[in-house]
Design an enzyme around this catalytic site. Structure first.
Site, PDB file in Angstrom:
ATOM      1  N   SER A   1      -2.527   1.882   4.892  1.00 33.18           N
ATOM      2  CA  SER A   1      -3.359   2.639   6.028  1.00 33.18           C
ATOM      3  C   SER A   1      -3.379   2.759   7.403  1.00 33.18           C
ATOM      4  O   SER A   1      -4.141   3.570   7.749  1.00 33.18           O
ATOM      5  CB  SER A   1      -4.208   1.700   6.143  1.00 33.18           C
TER       6      SER A   1
ATOM      7  N   GLN B   1      -7.932  -5.967  -9.294  1.00 37.49           N
ATOM      8  CA  GLN B   1      -7.735  -7.319  -9.277  1.00 37.49           C
ATOM      9  C   GLN B   1      -6.131  -7.699  -9.778  1.00 37.49           C
ATOM     10  O   GLN B   1      -5.464  -8.865  -9.043  1.00 37.49           O
ATOM     11  CB  GLN B   1      -8.395  -8.404 -10.164  1.00 37.49           C
TER      12      GLN B   1
ATOM     13  N   TYR C   1     -15.376  -0.706   4.998  1.00 42.52           N
ATOM     14  CA  TYR C   1     -13.755  -0.062   4.979  1.00 42.52           C
ATOM     15  C   TYR C   1     -13.259   0.651   3.201  1.00 42.52           C
ATOM     16  O   TYR C   1     -13.296  -0.486   2.536  1.00 42.52           O
ATOM     17  CB  TYR C   1     -12.875  -0.893   5.375  1.00 42.52           C
TER      18      TYR C   1
ATOM     19  N   GLY D   1      -1.294  -1.551   8.394  1.00 45.31           N
ATOM     20  CA  GLY D   1      -1.805  -1.367   6.806  1.00 45.31           C
ATOM     21  C   GLY D   1      -1.532  -1.992   6.642  1.00 45.31           C
ATOM     22  O   GLY D   1      -0.161  -2.951   6.659  1.00 45.31           O
ATOM     23  N   THR D   2      -1.612  -2.048   4.725  1.00 42.67           N
ATOM     24  CA  THR D   2      -1.491  -3.013   4.020  1.00 42.67           C
ATOM     25  C   THR D   2      -0.603  -2.055   2.377  1.00 42.67           C
ATOM     26  O   THR D   2      -1.546  -1.626   2.143  1.00 42.67           O
ATOM     27  CB  THR D   2      -2.144  -4.125   3.555  1.00 42.67           C
TER      28      THR D   2
END
Length: 377
Positions: free
Chosen positions: A82, A147, A178, A322-323
């Protein structure tokens, strides 16, 4: 290892000088690896004067690749997730400065009919709200199928279909929510206004002019080109899995970029010193609202593609984190004095304490006293 002749011994591109000591920073990075069990962690810190001696320093611990044991470093490429949103927001604000769009215009002015279902109405959502995550749109990544995200790692995704999936989800309960959905919509507005893809505009307006040679859009390529750290995630069965190969079209202009700590630092400094935006648009970018601590962290506030977070030494840093599901975690931040820090992990912190330890690395990097002592050659 054999020593190369002096004439051929060139330092790696963007390698910082060997300055030190920075014991607190080294300890905080080591803690992530030794205590929080992150495979590898690295941080690049750039001082306020990039031309001064010892202007940049690094700390790294752990490994960039578990199979080979190659040490982690601060020059490898990684997926920055991100942090991509700040690039996208910058281009939207450039277009606002050029009067090609208005931050307070409704989405429907540029994309009529895109958001008109499930109780969501693009006539009542502004461009500003997209960038600020106050649009009320849900995040498609909250849909049940995400998921088990490893099942989707090699699939191609189109922004329009991801947005449509989000519009079938319940409305978020919080005012600030978000959602990468917001940035996919913003990217479609950039395409509508310019006639070019948002990736093309970001490359033309930011990546190329700043000389960010290690920053690129991977598209459907599941590999990372050039030197890079591998990334790791925990699968459904509890195994630690190499997640480096991944199709990140699901993130688009909200999360697909590949970059390096050096390139992120150069971008952050250019953005906050006025090279990319006029003063009026930089001020807009830094008008923040309180963020939901469950989706960021306590004390965080969100502007237009920028996060503000308090520092223990006073003031706040500005930047973005970010991830990506494959395991890379990135953050770039600039402190009140102009010092910049870019952090790279190749495994996402698994607990709240580990996430706090990650944020403590940023705080230490921006607050630890400067050093002018050179390490022995």
């Amino acid at each position: 290892m054999a020593v190369a002749p002096a004439a051929a011994a060139q330092p790696p591109r963007d390698a910082p000088r060997a300055c030190g000591p920075h014991p607190a920073l080294n300890r905080s990075v080591h803690h992530l690896v030794a205590h929080d069990r992150i495979a590898g962690a690295a941080v690049l810190v750039t001082g306020t004067d990039p031309d001064a001696p010892c202007a940049r320093w690094t700390a790294a611990d752990g490994v960039a690749e578990l199979r080979t044991g190659r040490p982690m470093n601060a020059t490898d490429r990684l997926r920055v997730g991100s942090v991509t949103k700040t690039f996208t927001a910058t281009v939207v604000l450039q277009l606002a400065a050029e009067r090609r769009l208005s931050l307070d215009a409704p989405v429907a002015r540029y994309l009529p009919g895109l958001i008109r279902t499930g109780g969501y109405d693009g006539r009542r959502i502004t461009v500003r709200q997209l960038l600020q995550h106050t649009s009320g749109l849900p995040d498609y990544l909250d849909a049940p199928e995400w998921q088990h995200i490893e099942r989707l790692r090699y699939r191609h995704f189109e922004p329009r279909r991801l947005i449509a999936r989000a519009l079938r989800l319940p409305r978020p309960e919080q005012t600030w929510h978000y959602a990468t959905t917001n940035y996919l919509v913003a990217g479609m507005i950039v395409r509508e206004v310019t006639g070019h893809s948002p990736e093309t505009e970001i490359t033309r307006r930011i990546i190329a002019p700043l000389g960010l040679r290690d920053t690129y859009w991977p598209g459907d390529d599941t590999r990372i080109r050039g030197p890079h750290s591998h990334s790791y995630f925990t699968a459904d069965d509890g195994r630690r899995v190499d997640g480096t190969a991944w199709n990140t079209t699901f993130g688009g202009v909200g999360g697909a970029l590949v970059s390096t700590p050096a390139d992120l630092s150069r971008f952050a400094r250019a953005l906050l010193t006025g090279r990319l935006l006029p003063a009026a648009q930089r001020a807009e970018m830094r008008r923040t609202v309180a963020a939901d601590p469950d989706r960021l962290w306590p004390g965080a506030r969100y502007g237009l593609g920028l996060i503000s977070s308090p520092l223990s030494c006073g003031g706040s840093w500005w930047g973005h984190a970010g991830t990506v599901p494959g395991g890379h975690r990135a953050l770039v931040a600039t402190g009140p004095d102009g010092r910049a820090a870019a952090v790279a992990l190749n495994e996402v912190p698994a607990t709240l304490q580990a996430e706090q330890d990650f944020l403590d690395v940023v705080d230490t990097a921006l607050c630890e006293g400067p050093s002018t002592e050179r390490n022995p050659a």
